[in-house]
Motif scaffolding. Structure first.
Motif, mmCIF file in Angstrom:
data_model
loop_
_atom_site.group_PDB
_atom_site.id
_atom_site.type_symbol
_atom_site.label_atom_id
_atom_site.label_comp_id
_atom_site.label_asym_id
_atom_site.label_seq_id
_atom_site.Cartn_x
_atom_site.Cartn_y
_atom_site.Cartn_z
ATOM 1 N N MET A 89 -26.644 -66.099 -24.237
ATOM 2 C CA MET A 89 -27.230 -64.842 -23.781
ATOM 3 C C MET A 89 -26.183 -63.990 -23.060
ATOM 4 O O MET A 89 -25.451 -64.474 -22.204
ATOM 5 N N VAL A 90 -26.149 -62.697 -23.387
ATOM 6 C CA VAL A 90 -25.297 -61.733 -22.695
ATOM 7 C C VAL A 90 -26.209 -60.659 -22.108
ATOM 8 O O VAL A 90 -26.541 -59.669 -22.764
ATOM 9 N N LEU A 177 -22.338 -63.622 -18.165
ATOM 10 C CA LEU A 177 -22.689 -62.515 -17.290
ATOM 11 C C LEU A 177 -21.428 -61.711 -16.982
ATOM 12 O O LEU A 177 -20.442 -62.262 -16.486
ATOM 13 N N TYR A 178 -21.466 -60.429 -17.268
ATOM 14 C CA TYR A 178 -20.296 -59.584 -17.029
ATOM 15 C C TYR A 178 -20.274 -59.097 -15.587
ATOM 16 O O TYR A 178 -21.259 -58.566 -15.087
ATOM 17 N N THR A 179 -19.134 -59.326 -14.933
ATOM 18 C CA THR A 179 -18.953 -58.833 -13.570
ATOM 19 C C THR A 179 -18.524 -57.376 -13.637
ATOM 20 O O THR A 179 -17.795 -56.980 -14.542
ATOM 21 N N SER A 180 -18.976 -56.600 -12.663
ATOM 22 C CA SER A 180 -18.659 -55.170 -12.669
ATOM 23 C C SER A 180 -17.175 -54.969 -12.428
ATOM 24 O O SER A 180 -16.591 -55.580 -11.530
ATOM 25 N N GLY A 181 -16.565 -54.123 -13.240
ATOM 26 C CA GLY A 181 -15.144 -53.848 -13.094
ATOM 27 C C GLY A 181 -14.916 -52.640 -12.206
ATOM 28 O O GLY A 181 -15.696 -51.698 -12.204
ATOM 29 N N THR A 182 -13.844 -52.661 -11.415
ATOM 30 C CA THR A 182 -13.499 -51.508 -10.583
ATOM 31 C C THR A 182 -12.207 -50.879 -11.108
ATOM 32 O O THR A 182 -12.176 -49.737 -11.500
#
Length: 520
Positions: A89-90, A177-182
């Motif tokens: 799952m994504v 799970l994709y972590t938010s990029g800065t």
């Protein structure tokens, strides 16, 4: 053999269904206030139907399936159906733009997308750029669509019995799970079946969760908090889940009472939003016994919240990569909610310097968490070996967060390492300045950042949201800070704002504030 054994999402759900077939597992309230209730058996049947739909569409073990869905029964069913056939799952943020979703779908190599009609347009614009994407399934949808399949119609035709057995192991990847990029693109955190099981076990034991409890899920399901801490802990002990489509500050306790919830999970921003509402004395008679929370909340706000709503708050610390919460305040011990607690079950936590050397009590350094990748820590980042090696070193996860350990063994969060401000040779923690400003009775919320300064390296700028009707000036707040902070920590500038850019779970997006400074 460790506590996870050979358990998978599918085997755990099957076991709980066998134990509690008629017991409520999921109670869902949509945005219109309509409710739907599923027993463990009802939920298992829907999961099996969707598993068969996936298999009929040619989904193979190890394939990635992207979910672009709001909180819903469909999301929950899809999560366990994907895991049940060995796929991955994504989950994604429904607020993501077309460009952001193009990156995730491409990077994850997703072969199937599940979404709703409301969001289909953003995918139609980029579908030609996604050669691996084979199908789009629409949930909560009636009729036919030119470029997508009707998930409900396909499930109605599917069998309630598993048509093909697929061998799945606890070490297999179940979610990404994709972590938010800065400053860089988001990274895909690989989460195994064992990871999910461990997170549930760890939280259930840490908060003494019982089969009679009902977890209240108002945070987005695509986020680790709602998956790891709330849903998995409920499933581990055979409890139930009360799920809302959206968070409502004004109706939080009324919904909890209506849905019979006993345990909640929030972040700092939702707590402040609830406090900002018109107080209803009836909300004190809610059904919740405990609310876990993360991120900094002012001490007077914590006291006010517990007093107004007769609730026990429990601050904890965790990341998508840590899976469980390495630090948490004790549910049966002394709660010090200005701290992030003590090391929890299955983790070793220490404070290290920039070279990885252990630091003594009272010294500020980076939080390092020891665990087992793929069991108690993430498996690694997808297609990013360099970032994985940087984060995971000899089974120690370097978190990028600064903290200190007090003499009593409680850990105190200082700031994200990237939020440390370099001012005239001194290190200033943005969180320390924020904590002082929010003590002022006229201040609702604060975000502090460093801004370029030709003389001092960086100057300190505070963005402040005032309480409704407050008249305090910039100079008055600066004078307030002078009474409580060393001279080099006092803000150089305060800008009053009405709102902050936020992530879906309420975290202030400081990189956007920094960008606004550079472009102004």
């Amino acid at each position: 053999m460790d506590i996870m054994g050979h358990i998978t999402l599918r085997s755990l759900l099957e076991e709980r269904t066998q134990m509690y077939p008629e017991k409520t597992f999921l109670l869902f309230e949509n945005a219109s206030g309509e409710q739907e209730e599923l027993s463990y058996m009802d939920f298992q049947k829907r999961v099996t139907k969707l598993e068969n739909v996936f298999l009929d569409l040619g989904i193979q073990k190890g394939d990635h399936i992207t979910l672009h869905l709001p909180n819903s029964i469909d999301f929950m069913v899809a999560w366990f159906a994907i895991g049940g056939i060995g796929a991955i799952m994504v989950p994604t943020n429904i607020l993501s733009t077309s460009d952001e979703m193009e990156y995730i779908l491409s990077h994850s190599e997703s072969v199937l997308l599940m979404t709703e009609m409301e969001y289909i347009q953003k995918f139609e614009a980029v579908r030609k750029k996604l050669p691996l994407l084979q199908n789009i399934l629409l949930t909560r949808f009636e009729g036919n669509h030119e470029h997508a399949l009707n998930a409900t119609a396909l499930m109605e035709q599917a069998s309630e019995k598993m048509e093909r057995e697929i061998e799945i192991f606890s070490g297999d990847i179940a979610g990404m799970l994709y972590t938010s990029g800065t400053t860089s693109k988001p990274k895909g955190v690989q989460v195994t079946h064992a990871n999910y099981i461990y997170a549930g076990e760890m939280i259930a034991q840490s908060i003494s969760l019982r089969p009679e409890d009902r977890q209240f899920v108002v945070l987005p399901l695509f986020h680790g908090n709602a998956q790891y801490y709330s849903t998995m802990s409920a499933l581990i002990v055979g409890a139930s889940v009360a799920l809302t489509e959206k968070f409502s500050a004004s109706r939080y306790f009324k919904q909890a009472k209506r849905l019979g919830a006993t345990v909640g999970s929030l972040f700092a921003a939702p707590i402040r939003m609830i406090l900002a509402q018109q107080y209803d004395l009836e909300d004190q008679k809610n059904s919740l016994r405990l609310i876990m929370f993360a991120q900094s909340v002012a001490e007077h706000q914590l006291d006010e919240f517990e007093q107004k709503f007769d609730i026990q708050l429990l601050q904890m610390y965790g990341m998508t990569e840590t899976i469980g919460v390495p630090l948490i305040n004790p549910v049966h011990g002394i709660r010090k909610n200005m701290s992030i607690g003590k090391p929890s079950i299955g983790y070793e936590v220490k404070i290290v310097d920039e070279n990885g050397v252990d630091l003594p009590e009272g010294t500020v350094g980076q939080i390092a968490v020891r665990g087992v990748p793929g069991r108690t820590l993430m498996k690694g980042y997808f297609k990013n070996e360099e970032a994985t090696k940087e984060a995971l070193q000899n089974n120690w996860l370097l978190t990028g967060d600064n903290a200190r350990i007090a003499q009593d063994g409680y850990f105190y969060f200082i700031d994200r390492m990237k939020d440390m401000i370099k001012r005239s040779g001194e290190n200033v923690a943005a969180n320390e300045v924020e904590s002082v400003l929010v003590e002022h009775s006229d201040v609702y919320e604060v975000a502090v950042i460093g801004v370029p300064d030709d003389i001092r390296d960086e100057a300190i700028k505070a963005f402040v949201i005032l309480n409704e009707g407050a008249q305090v000036s910039e100079q008055m707040l600066i004078e307030f800070c002078k009474l409580k902070l060393a001279k080099f920590k006092v803000p150089d500038e305060i800008e009053f704002v009405t709102a902050f850019p936020r992530t879906p779970v309420g975290k202030i997006q400081k990189h956007i504030l920094r960008q606004s400074i550079r472009t102004s």
